[in-house]
Design a protein around this motif. Structure first.
Motif, short mmCIF file in Angstrom:
data_model
loop_
_atom_site.label_atom_id
_atom_site.label_comp_id
_atom_site.label_asym_id
_atom_site.label_seq_id
_atom_site.Cartn_x
_atom_site.Cartn_y
_atom_site.Cartn_z
N SER A 77 0.83 -1.21 0.00
CA SER A 77 0.00 0.00 0.00
C SER A 77 0.86 1.25 0.00
CB SER A 77 -0.91 0.03 1.25
OG SER A 77 -1.64 -1.16 1.39
N THR A 78 0.37 2.26 -0.70
CA THR A 78 0.95 3.61 -0.65
C THR A 78 -0.20 4.60 -0.64
OG1 THR A 78 2.95 2.95 -1.86
CG2 THR A 78 2.42 5.29 -1.82
N GLY A 79 -0.27 5.41 0.42
CA GLY A 79 -1.37 6.36 0.54
C GLY A 79 -2.70 5.65 0.51
N PRO A 80 -3.62 6.08 -0.39
CA PRO A 80 -4.95 5.48 -0.46
C PRO A 80 -5.06 4.34 -1.46
CG PRO A 80 -4.91 7.43 -1.80
CD PRO A 80 -3.53 7.28 -1.24
N THR B 128 -3.75 4.65 7.04
CA THR B 128 -3.49 3.88 8.25
C THR B 128 -4.22 2.55 8.21
OG1 THR B 128 -3.15 5.89 9.54
CG2 THR B 128 -3.65 3.88 10.77
N ALA B 129 -5.48 2.58 7.75
CA ALA B 129 -6.26 1.34 7.65
C ALA B 129 -5.65 0.38 6.64
CB ALA B 129 -7.70 1.67 7.27
N LEU B 130 -5.14 0.90 5.54
CA LEU B 130 -4.52 0.04 4.53
C LEU B 130 -3.22 -0.55 5.05
CD1 LEU B 130 -5.15 2.02 1.22
CD2 LEU B 130 -6.51 0.17 2.23
N HIS B 131 -2.47 0.20 5.82
CA HIS B 131 -1.27 -0.34 6.43
C HIS B 131 -1.62 -1.48 7.39
CE1 HIS B 131 2.74 -0.62 8.12
NE2 HIS B 131 2.22 -0.48 9.33
N GLN B 132 -2.69 -1.31 8.14
CA GLN B 132 -3.12 -2.37 9.05
C GLN B 132 -3.51 -3.62 8.25
OE1 GLN B 132 -6.87 -1.70 10.98
NE2 GLN B 132 -6.39 -3.07 12.69
N GLY C 160 -15.29 1.92 9.25
CA GLY C 160 -15.19 2.90 10.32
C GLY C 160 -14.07 3.92 10.15
N ALA C 161 -13.21 3.72 9.13
CA ALA C 161 -12.12 4.67 8.89
C ALA C 161 -12.63 5.85 8.06
CB ALA C 161 -10.97 3.98 8.16
N GLY C 162 -12.34 7.06 8.49
CA GLY C 162 -12.63 8.23 7.68
C GLY C 162 -11.64 8.34 6.54
N GLU D 296 -8.13 8.66 7.36
CA GLU D 296 -7.58 7.49 8.07
C GLU D 296 -7.34 6.30 7.15
OE1 GLU D 296 -9.87 8.25 12.28
OE2 GLU D 296 -11.00 7.46 10.56
N VAL D 297 -7.66 6.46 5.86
CA VAL D 297 -7.52 5.35 4.91
C VAL D 297 -6.09 4.81 4.86
CG1 VAL D 297 -7.52 4.79 2.44
CG2 VAL D 297 -9.54 5.81 3.50
#
Length: 397
Positions: free
Chosen positions: A283-286, A329-333, A321-323, A326-327
């Motif tokens: 992932s990179t960014g969104p 961060t969610a993709l990194h998770q 639930g990610a705004g 926050e995308v």
């Protein structure tokens, strides 16, 4: 009321459609963009192990898949020449009771049709070949060969081992030819009636080759995969029309059932099998990757589609639930949760490719002895079939 997060999924295969469906179920505004003129799936049979079927059940599509699938009784490994049974894994009701989901054989096109119907035709655009992706950290733009573009809060590259999205993120990289090619085809079951084939998945192991066959399409068709070794593959295309005489010659001396199945095949397709090393980042960014775009699977674990579907479930759970800010961060998770397991399954599949083709001798005898005392090739099969991607695991940094 806040705007619904938008997601563009590049690729309308099994992984892309599963991702779209999981994201739709989680409340996202999803569109799928497929380069072909229709959503379809080349190839033939596919194995849906319990770790995959469990997710399809949660997505609400398993009953529709079961209508056209086939439930094998066992998974058998046999010797190449005399057909001696090396290992037998009970499937059917037993494996469903153990893992809470069935083991099924399906035709790829049947699975794609069910997923596409669940996503809905209004959310799938065909004839949209991706040429690149741009992003600014909070949104992304997908560019198409027809000159059009779309913007979305999240872009998911589910466009296979040749992924344009992956190349846009991390640059070009040529896949590696494995030295293996697969002849694939389907045979109407009535053509094979004289062979009295049982309702099992059978893998026959021999020197430098192996032969897989099982029923699909509610038992109407028999799926056949014949893997042999070649020194190189220099053609631009990864597929060729198969030469039936060449295929027969490759399996001379094998069990009579093998010859009977090959004789019943119409001209098979010949596929070169390519591979890539694991990616350090997905992932990179969104923008993120899914399935073969980030972890292509050799077919020696029957887990390619299953791992893409696991990706889809985890991706939707991480984004829920990610705004929009926050995308990333969610993709990194998402990739942190998935990368270690996907790499382990890749490694298992590669290792099986070597084990399946051992020449007769001490290594082959040791392999056969190990198989006779274990569940298939692995004494730790619970980690594969018993895995639930919705149960939190330790993420990989």
């Amino acid at each position: 009321m806040p705007r619904t997060t938008t997601v563009a999924v590049v690729g309308g295969g099994i992984g892309g459609l599963a991702a779209a469906l999981a994201l739709l179920r989680a409340g996202f505004d999803v569109r799928v963009y497929e380069q072909s003129g229709a959503v379809s799936q080349v190839g033939a049979g596919i194995q849906l192990a319990p770790n995959c079927a469990r997710i399809l059940h949660r997505l609400g599509v398993l009953p529709a898949i079961e209508k056209s699938a086939f439930a094998p009784a066992t998974f058998d490994f046999r010797r190449w020449d005399d057909g001696r049974l090396l290992s037998r894994t009970p499937l059917g009701a037993g494996i469903a009771a153990t893992y809470g989901a069935p083991y099924l054989h399906a035709h790829r096109s049947d699975l794609v049709a069910v997923l596409a119907d669940a996503v809905g035709p209004d959310r799938i655009g065909t004839g949209r070949r991706c040429r690149g992706v741009n992003h600014d950290g909070t949104g992304a733009e997908v560019r198409f060969a027809d000159g059009g573009t779309v913007t979305a809060d999240v872009v998911v590259g589910a466009d296979g081992i040749h992924s344009v999205v992956r190349e846009a993120l991390y640059g070009p990289e040529q896949p590696r030819f494995t030295g293996h090619v697969a002849y694939r085809g389907l045979v109407p079951a009535e053509r094979l009636s004289r062979l009295n084939l049982e309702p099992r998945c059978t893998v026959r192991l021999g020197p430098g080759a192996h032969f897989v066959h099982y029923f699909v399409s509610a038992g109407r068709l028999h799926n056949v995969v014949c893997v042999v070794e070649e020194d190189s593959w220099t053609r631009e295309s990864w597929t060729d029309p198969g030469d039936s005489e060449e295929l027969r010659a490759a399996f001379t001396g094998w069990h009579p059932a093998v010859g009977g199945i090959i004789d019943a095949l119409d001209r098979p397709l010949k596929w070169a099998l390519f591979d890539r090393p694991p990616l350090a980042r997905w992932s990179t960014g969104p923008v993120t990757l899914l399935g073969d775009a980030c972890h292509p699977m050799l077919p020696y674990g029957a887990q390619g589609a299953a791992q893409a579907i696991e990706d889809a479930a985890v991706l939707a759970a991480c984004l829920e639930g990610a705004g929009r800010r926050e995308v990333p961060t969610a993709l990194h998770q998402y990739e942190s949760i998935r990368r270690g397991r996907a790499t382990r399954v890749q490694d298992m599949s590669r290792a099986n490719g070597r084990r399946f083709h051992l020449p007769d001798g001490p290594d082959q005898q040791a392999r056969d002895a190990a198989m006779a005392s274990s569940f298939g090739l692995s004494p730790e099969i619970d980690w594969l079939y018993g895995h639930d991607p919705m149960v939190p695991e330790t993420a990989v940094a």
